[in-house]
Write a protein that holds these residues in place. Structure first.
Motif, PDB file in Angstrom:
ATOM      1  N   ASP A 106      57.961  54.644  24.734  1.00 38.04           N
ATOM      2  CA  ASP A 106      57.880  55.924  24.048  1.00 38.04           C
ATOM      3  C   ASP A 106      59.270  56.213  23.498  1.00 38.04           C
ATOM      4  OD1 ASP A 106      57.752  58.550  23.237  1.00 38.04           O
ATOM      5  OD2 ASP A 106      56.633  59.247  24.982  1.00 38.04           O
ATOM      6  N   TRP A 107      59.487  55.831  22.239  1.00 33.65           N
ATOM      7  CA  TRP A 107      60.833  55.906  21.684  1.00 33.65           C
ATOM      8  C   TRP A 107      61.318  57.342  21.516  1.00 33.65           C
ATOM      9  CZ3 TRP A 107      64.881  52.927  21.317  1.00 33.65           C
ATOM     10  CH2 TRP A 107      64.721  51.543  21.455  1.00 33.65           C
ATOM     11  N   ALA A 108      60.423  58.253  21.236  1.00 29.94           N
ATOM     12  CA  ALA A 108      60.831  59.654  21.104  1.00 29.94           C
ATOM     13  C   ALA A 108      61.386  60.161  22.437  1.00 29.94           C
ATOM     14  CB  ALA A 108      59.664  60.515  20.649  1.00 29.94           C
ATOM     15  N   ALA A 109      60.692  59.822  23.531  1.00 32.03           N
ATOM     16  CA  ALA A 109      61.157  60.239  24.855  1.00 32.03           C
ATOM     17  C   ALA A 109      62.446  59.514  25.225  1.00 32.03           C
ATOM     18  CB  ALA A 109      60.075  59.964  25.897  1.00 32.03           C
ATOM     19  N   PHE A 110      62.540  58.236  24.873  1.00 24.66           N
ATOM     20  CA  PHE A 110      63.735  57.444  25.166  1.00 24.66           C
ATOM     21  C   PHE A 110      64.943  58.007  24.421  1.00 24.66           C
ATOM     22  CE2 PHE A 110      66.409  53.588  24.958  1.00 24.66           C
ATOM     23  CZ  PHE A 110      66.379  53.215  26.299  1.00 24.66           C
ATOM     24  N   LEU A 140      65.207  45.834  26.204  1.00 21.11           N
ATOM     25  CA  LEU A 140      64.497  45.976  24.934  1.00 21.11           C
ATOM     26  C   LEU A 140      65.081  45.034  23.878  1.00 21.11           C
ATOM     27  CD1 LEU A 140      64.070  49.852  24.855  1.00 21.11           C
ATOM     28  CD2 LEU A 140      62.226  48.167  24.990  1.00 21.11           C
ATOM     29  N   VAL A 141      66.406  44.910  23.844  1.00 26.14           N
ATOM     30  CA  VAL A 141      67.037  43.991  22.887  1.00 26.14           C
ATOM     31  C   VAL A 141      66.656  42.557  23.204  1.00 26.14           C
ATOM     32  CG1 VAL A 141      69.227  43.139  21.973  1.00 26.14           C
ATOM     33  CG2 VAL A 141      68.994  45.547  22.555  1.00 26.14           C
ATOM     34  N   ARG A 142      66.634  42.225  24.476  1.00 30.22           N
ATOM     35  CA  ARG A 142      66.373  40.845  24.881  1.00 30.22           C
ATOM     36  C   ARG A 142      64.923  40.452  24.622  1.00 30.22           C
ATOM     37  NH1 ARG A 142      68.084  39.616  30.857  1.00 30.22           N
ATOM     38  NH2 ARG A 142      66.617  41.327  31.198  1.00 30.22           N
ATOM     39  N   LEU A 394      55.313  55.320  14.258  1.00 28.72           N
ATOM     40  CA  LEU A 394      56.206  54.360  14.873  1.00 28.72           C
ATOM     41  C   LEU A 394      55.490  53.497  15.907  1.00 28.72           C
ATOM     42  CD1 LEU A 394      59.035  53.219  15.123  1.00 28.72           C
ATOM     43  CD2 LEU A 394      59.589  55.064  16.726  1.00 28.72           C
ATOM     44  N   GLU A 395      54.698  54.113  16.793  1.00 28.59           N
ATOM     45  CA  GLU A 395      54.045  53.346  17.875  1.00 28.59           C
ATOM     46  C   GLU A 395      53.122  52.288  17.285  1.00 28.59           C
ATOM     47  OE1 GLU A 395      54.178  56.611  17.691  1.00 28.59           O
ATOM     48  OE2 GLU A 395      55.561  57.085  19.339  1.00 28.59           O
ATOM     49  N   GLN A 396      52.374  52.628  16.246  1.00 26.91           N
ATOM     50  CA  GLN A 396      51.469  51.654  15.641  1.00 26.91           C
ATOM     51  C   GLN A 396      52.252  50.532  14.968  1.00 26.91           C
ATOM     52  OE1 GLN A 396      48.657  53.558  13.027  1.00 26.91           O
ATOM     53  NE2 GLN A 396      47.969  55.019  14.572  1.00 26.91           N
ATOM     54  N   MET A 397      53.329  50.858  14.299  1.00 26.74           N
ATOM     55  CA  MET A 397      54.124  49.837  13.616  1.00 26.74           C
ATOM     56  C   MET A 397      54.761  48.902  14.633  1.00 26.74           C
ATOM     57  SD  MET A 397      55.006  48.675  10.642  1.00 26.74           S
ATOM     58  CE  MET A 397      54.954  49.948   9.370  1.00 26.74           C
ATOM     59  N   LEU A 398      55.231  49.432  15.756  1.00 24.47           N
ATOM     60  CA  LEU A 398      55.855  48.581  16.770  1.00 24.47           C
ATOM     61  C   LEU A 398      54.844  47.651  17.404  1.00 24.47           C
ATOM     62  CD1 LEU A 398      58.306  51.079  18.519  1.00 24.47           C
ATOM     63  CD2 LEU A 398      58.795  49.380  16.757  1.00 24.47           C
ATOM     64  N   THR A 399      53.606  48.104  17.538  1.00 24.75           N
ATOM     65  CA  THR A 399      52.561  47.227  18.045  1.00 24.75           C
ATOM     66  C   THR A 399      52.345  46.046  17.110  1.00 24.75           C
ATOM     67  OG1 THR A 399      51.458  49.099  19.117  1.00 24.75           O
ATOM     68  CG2 THR A 399      50.160  47.103  18.803  1.00 24.75           C
ATOM     69  N   LEU A 400      52.417  46.305  15.813  1.00 27.02           N
ATOM     70  CA  LEU A 400      52.291  45.249  14.803  1.00 27.02           C
ATOM     71  C   LEU A 400      53.439  44.255  14.936  1.00 27.02           C
ATOM     72  CD1 LEU A 400      51.135  44.050  12.113  1.00 27.02           C
ATOM     73  CD2 LEU A 400      52.630  45.668  10.918  1.00 27.02           C
ATOM     74  N   ILE A 401      54.660  44.768  15.117  1.00 28.97           N
ATOM     75  CA  ILE A 401      55.820  43.897  15.209  1.00 28.97           C
ATOM     76  C   ILE A 401      55.763  43.060  16.480  1.00 28.97           C
ATOM     77  CG2 ILE A 401      58.346  43.810  15.294  1.00 28.97           C
ATOM     78  CD1 ILE A 401      58.364  46.510  13.828  1.00 28.97           C
TER      79      ILE A 401
END
Length: 401
Positions: A106-110, A140-142, A394-401
């Motif tokens: 949850d990037w907004a919360a992060f 997350l980077v790794r 954002l959440e949907q796009m990250l799932t795609l990535i």
């Protein structure tokens, strides 16, 4: 480097590489996280006589996986020639945790958690919470480098109220990728690098957020705070009891102008220089209320050339690691489609993108993936977020990535 040949048949098409792919001389061919979609990409290299390898000393987990493979072969009474000429399979170097981790944070919360921490450096448990933030971001980077870049570039472009925390996290991410994938720094330096990037502005987090939303010129007191923030942040960390000299000195000197090669610098000053270049690059990619973001090629030039107008080693490493068109930026294609960059490519100017608006100017019902290395889909320009009326989920796009 400890280069070991990779078993080409084990590279999974359509999945992010769990390691950086190099040739037998150590030259970087594909960054960690790059997606090989067609077998022809592999045969392109092998047809030119290249042996595709992975540097098993690049990080501690990869080294452990390699040693574990050797131990397994010894226990299985494999012939000595087989052990000496071992070829590593892709899954051997993919940590089990990484193979199982497909969660999208949850990037907004992060983002808000990072903001709350960096706005409160006087809190009693600040360093403990900072360790947790660094470790989470490091994972997350790794495990998801392109998704992490996308999320932070997108958030930096669309949410100015917590600019400072987002910017600090983004600086760490691009520095970490450059350090591991291009400069081949020891993984042991990553903690000092990460914590220096996250805390470089702790003496002016609230002010930096204010300035991102301020259209008028800076006041005298604001200018003074900006000019003195590196020393103030350094003193705050000293008062907290931080003893990591590389971390402390990198914060103290992260705005120093120090052209020249990295080899002649101490580890602390190498970290400081990499952060300084990344600070410039990512700041120019992010809009402020008083100015629009710069097109990626212009932002790149700001860090690619040093104070003497020569190619800067740290700046060049950043561009090679993340690309001129970094995941999260918006571009226009030769087809007149508008797309979001979702993955880095083999070339810094040829990433993979997802089309948001078709050539008729209408939002696409489904994302269409384009490979911009193909002439018909080449990138012809940058598009600012404010000029695109389609809302990116954002959440949907990250799932795609």
């Amino acid at each position: 480097m400890n280069l070991i040949a990779i078993d080409l048949e084990t590279i999974r098409l359509g999945h992010p590489l769990p390691f950086a792919l190099r040739n037998e001389h150590g030259v970087l061919l594909a960054q960690k996280g790059y997606v090989i979609s067609q077998r022809e990409e592999i045969t392109y290299w092998t047809s030119r006589g290249m042996t595709l390898c992975v540097d098993v000393d690049a990080n501690e987990q990869t080294h452990r996986a390699y040693v574990g493979k050797l131990h397994e072969m010894v226990r299985s009474d494999k012939a000595l020639t087989d052990i000496v000429n071992v070829h590593i399979a892709s899954d051997d170097l993919t940590p089990a945790q990484a193979r199982e981790r497909n969660d999208v944070p949850d990037w907004a919360a992060f983002q808000m958690k990072a903001n709350a921490l960096l706005r409160d450096p006087e809190s009693e448990n600040f360093l403990t919470r900072l360790d947790k933030l660094y470790n989470e971001l490091h994972d997350l980077v790794r495990y998801h480098p392109d998704a992490t870049l996308f999320a932070l570039i997108h958030l930096a472009s669309t949410e100015m109220r917590v600019y400072s925390a987002t910017h600090s996290m983004l600086v760490y991410v691009v520095c970490s990728l450059a350090a591991s994938e291009v400069l081949n720094w020891s993984p042991k330096l990553d903690a000092s690098l990460g914590k220096a990037a996250l805390t470089m502005n702790i003496s002016m987090t609230a002010l930096q957020d204010q300035l991102a939303q301020q259209s008028k010129s800076l006041t005298v007191s604001q200018i003074e705070a900006v000019e003195q923030h590196a020393m103030r942040s350094f003193n705050m960390l000293l008062a907290m009891g931080v003893q990591d000299e590389d971390w402390l000195l990198a914060v103290r000197h992260h705005h120093d102008r120090g052209p020249g090669g990295l080899a002649s610098k101490t580890e602390a000053m190498r970290i400081a220089r990499l952060i300084q270049r990344a600070d410039m690059f990512t700041a120019r990619l992010s809009p402020r209320l008083g100015r629009a973001c710069l097109p990626p090629p212009m932002a790149m030039q700001a860090c690619y050339f040093d104070e003497d107008k020569k190619v800067d080693e740290a700046g060049a490493a950043l561009i090679k690691a993340v690309g001129i068109y970094t995941p999260g930026t918006l571009v226009r294609l030769a087809t007149n489609e508008i797309a979001a960059v979702i993955r880095r490519g083999l070339n810094t100017t040829m990433p993979q993108v997802a089309v948001l608006i078709n050539r008729e100017g209408m939002p696409t019902g489904e994302w269409m993936i384009r490979d911009t290395s193909l002439p018909r889909y080449k990138i012809v320009g940058h598009v600012a977020n404010k000029d695109v009326k389609v809302q990116i989920k954002l959440e949907q796009m990250l799932t795609l990535i």
